[in-house]
Design an enzyme around this catalytic site. Structure first.
Site, mmCIF file in Angstrom:
data_model
loop_
_atom_site.group_PDB
_atom_site.id
_atom_site.type_symbol
_atom_site.label_atom_id
_atom_site.label_comp_id
_atom_site.label_asym_id
_atom_site.label_seq_id
_atom_site.Cartn_x
_atom_site.Cartn_y
_atom_site.Cartn_z
ATOM 1 N N SER A 273 0.846 -1.188 0.000
ATOM 2 C CA SER A 273 0.000 0.000 0.000
ATOM 3 C C SER A 273 0.880 1.235 0.000
ATOM 4 O O SER A 273 1.997 1.219 0.536
ATOM 5 C CB SER A 273 -0.850 -0.030 1.270
ATOM 6 N N TYR B 54 -1.363 -0.820 11.306
ATOM 7 C CA TYR B 54 -1.680 -1.367 9.979
ATOM 8 C C TYR B 54 -0.531 -1.115 9.004
ATOM 9 O O TYR B 54 -0.035 -2.038 8.338
ATOM 10 C CB TYR B 54 -2.979 -0.737 9.439
ATOM 11 N N LYS C 112 2.282 -3.737 6.914
ATOM 12 C CA LYS C 112 2.631 -3.755 5.480
ATOM 13 C C LYS C 112 4.138 -3.602 5.312
ATOM 14 O O LYS C 112 4.758 -4.298 4.502
ATOM 15 C CB LYS C 112 1.900 -2.634 4.733
HETATM 16 C C1 UD1 Z 1 -6.605 5.257 3.688
HETATM 17 C C2 UD1 Z 1 -5.700 4.639 4.709
HETATM 18 C C3 UD1 Z 1 -4.499 4.049 4.004
HETATM 19 C C4 UD1 Z 1 -4.906 3.146 2.865
HETATM 20 C C5 UD1 Z 1 -5.765 3.957 1.913
HETATM 21 C C6 UD1 Z 1 -6.207 3.230 0.671
HETATM 22 C C7 UD1 Z 1 -6.047 6.052 6.678
HETATM 23 C C8 UD1 Z 1 -5.414 7.041 7.611
HETATM 24 N N1 UD1 Z 1 -5.273 5.624 5.663
HETATM 25 O O1 UD1 Z 1 -5.958 6.382 3.176
HETATM 26 O O2 UD1 Z 1 -3.709 3.348 4.933
HETATM 27 O O3 UD1 Z 1 -3.776 2.671 2.205
HETATM 28 O O4 UD1 Z 1 -6.919 4.386 2.637
HETATM 29 O O5 UD1 Z 1 -7.245 2.335 0.903
HETATM 30 O O6 UD1 Z 1 -7.154 5.617 6.867
HETATM 31 N N2 UD1 Z 1 -12.306 11.703 3.850
HETATM 32 C C9 UD1 Z 1 -13.289 12.581 4.241
HETATM 33 N N3 UD1 Z 1 -14.396 12.084 4.890
HETATM 34 C C10 UD1 Z 1 -14.556 10.756 5.139
HETATM 35 C C11 UD1 Z 1 -13.540 9.854 4.740
HETATM 36 C C12 UD1 Z 1 -12.422 10.366 4.109
HETATM 37 O O7 UD1 Z 1 -13.182 13.799 4.025
HETATM 38 O O8 UD1 Z 1 -15.571 10.379 5.747
HETATM 39 C C13 UD1 Z 1 -11.122 12.218 3.151
HETATM 40 C C14 UD1 Z 1 -9.830 11.973 3.886
HETATM 41 O O9 UD1 Z 1 -9.541 13.027 4.754
HETATM 42 C C15 UD1 Z 1 -8.846 11.861 2.719
HETATM 43 C C16 UD1 Z 1 -9.670 11.295 1.567
HETATM 44 O O10 UD1 Z 1 -11.031 11.541 1.919
HETATM 45 O O11 UD1 Z 1 -8.400 13.127 2.345
HETATM 46 C C17 UD1 Z 1 -9.474 9.817 1.369
HETATM 47 O O12 UD1 Z 1 -9.648 9.168 2.614
HETATM 48 P P1 UD1 Z 1 -9.622 7.581 2.754
HETATM 49 O O13 UD1 Z 1 -10.552 6.963 1.787
HETATM 50 O O14 UD1 Z 1 -9.797 7.261 4.186
HETATM 51 O O15 UD1 Z 1 -8.156 7.184 2.246
HETATM 52 P P2 UD1 Z 1 -6.718 7.684 2.763
HETATM 53 O O16 UD1 Z 1 -6.822 8.536 3.941
HETATM 54 O O17 UD1 Z 1 -5.997 8.205 1.582
#
Ligand code: UD1
Length: 344
Positions: free
Chosen positions: A129, A153, A157
């Site tokens: 990842s 997590y 990895k």
């Molecule tokens: C997450 C995981 C990461 C994993 C990746 C891919 C975390 C901290 N990291 O990353 O280990 O490899 O997924 O599957 O969880 N967001 C919102 N509202 C929400 C959910 C997310 O605004 O309810 C935003 C987050 O702040 C971020 C983006 O959407 O900027 C993507 O979030 P998310 O889908 O959780 O992925 P990552 O944080 O990139």
């Protein structure tokens, strides 16, 4: 003769899409899955989608923490390669229950490597990842970027990657590709299989989907004052179908490259999208309003993450074909056909 591939976690989100692609490419596949975060209904639908190739896939319920489960399977079938997806993947859960992650992910991988050594199977594609890059120092992120874990997590990895590097250094006959995925989203274009998060989704697009379906009131957008074009974080979202193809390309590469050693390869699009751009794309694809509120930043989030894709293009001859509109269209098809996912 078709090649035989052992796929761990093959009923999960990325595993299920990859297995279907493998049988289309005439690989025979044996899946092991413990159904902790996957559903028998996924297996039923995969067989439906595979049609006259369904006989090329086999599913065995089992757990990587149990060496005997693996040993029995490897004693019965000679595999040419393994794709290792199985593992737990929720960052928050890993902080709360680190030992779940060390036992499932690390012990699972150690058992898998041991059974492969015992049965002389030394070709491996591993689901890593972009989380192994920690808080990126620069974008686009290439494979030489320093590695750092920010959660249990992420540490699992990284530990598993390190184990693979050590094994490949000690036993040069191993061929290992570490695929570092960026943010997988979307669904199979048929809409029959997709991502089914259990409980409240942690990730953005499953949450957006549930808001569009009316299952949740509003998305909380974590942070709107980041130094980006609209103030929200940037990520490299990749369609799960492109990702599946990346695995098949990696497997083909392994068989063609005796001296590949242990090589990390990013799988991403090379382009970043903001949270609000994803919301807008999903609204357009679904014709539904996605209500959202701007809230505080989420601890630990990076501002902007996207992949350098040159290594994948050069080594695998692979690059993504689908964009965020395709991802949202296919995810909406899955959501609207099966609003409860695999629950029937
Ligand atoms: C997450 C995981 C990461 C994993 C990746 C891919 C975390 C901290 N990291 O990353 O280990 O490899 O997924 O599957 O969880 N967001 C919102 N509202 C929400 C959910 C997310 O605004 O309810 C935003 C987050 O702040 C971020 C983006 O959407 O900027 C993507 O979030 P998310 O889908 O959780 O992925 P990552 O944080 O990139």
């Amino acid at each position: 003769m078709g090649k035989n591939v052992f796929v761990t976690g093959g009923l999960g989100f990325i595993g299920s899409h990859t297995v279907l692609d493998l049988v289309v490419q005439d690989y025979d596949v044996t899946i092991i899955d413990n159904l902790d975060n996957a559903f028998p209904e996924a297996w039923r639908r995969m067989k439906e989608l595979a049609g006259d190739k369904a006989h090329m896939m086999k599913f065995i319920k089992g757990d990587l923490r149990n060496f005997d489960d693996l040993d029995n399977i490897f004693s019965a079938t000679k595999f040419d390669a393994v794709i290792h997806f199985a593992g737990r993947k929720a960052v928050g859960e890993s902080v709360q229950f680190p030992m779940l992650y060390y036992t499932h992910n690390v012990v699972g991988a150690v058992n898998l490597i041991e059974v492969m050594r015992k049965h002389n199977v030394k070709n491996m594609v591993f689901s890593s990842s972009c989380t192994v890059y920690g808080n990126p120092e620069r974008v686009p992120i290439n494979e030489e970027h320093p590695l750092k874990a920010l959660s249990p997590y992420g540490r699992t990895k990284l530990i598993i990657e390190d184990i693979f590097r050590d094994v490949a250094a000690a036993e040069p006959e191993w061929r290992i590709i570490l695929l570092r995925y960026f943010n997988p989203v979307g669904a199979h274009p048929s809409g029959k299989i997709g991502e089914h998060p259990v409980g409240i989704p942690n990730n953005l697009m499953p949450y957006v989907q549930q808001v569009a379906l009316g299952q949740r009131d509003a998305l909380s957008v974590f942070g709107s004052d980041y130094p980006t074009r609209d103030g929200t974080c940037v990520r490299d979202y990749i369609h799960v179908m492109d990702l599946a193809e990346g695995h098949v390309a990696a497997l083909d590469k392994l068989f063609a490259s005796p001296d590949i050693g242990c090589t990390p390869i990013n799988l991403g699009t090379g382009t970043g999208s903001t949270v609000l751009e994803m919301v807008k794309a999903f609204e357009e694809a679904s014709g539904k309003k996605v209500a959202y509120k701007l809230v505080d930043r989420r601890a630990g989030d990076s501002v902007a993450v996207w992949a350098a894709t040159e290594t994948a293009e050069r080594e695998l001859g692979w690059k993504t074909k689908l964009d965020i509109n395709d991802m949202c269209r296919d995810q909406w098809k899955w959501a609207s056909l099966y609003p409860k996912g695999y629950e029937t």
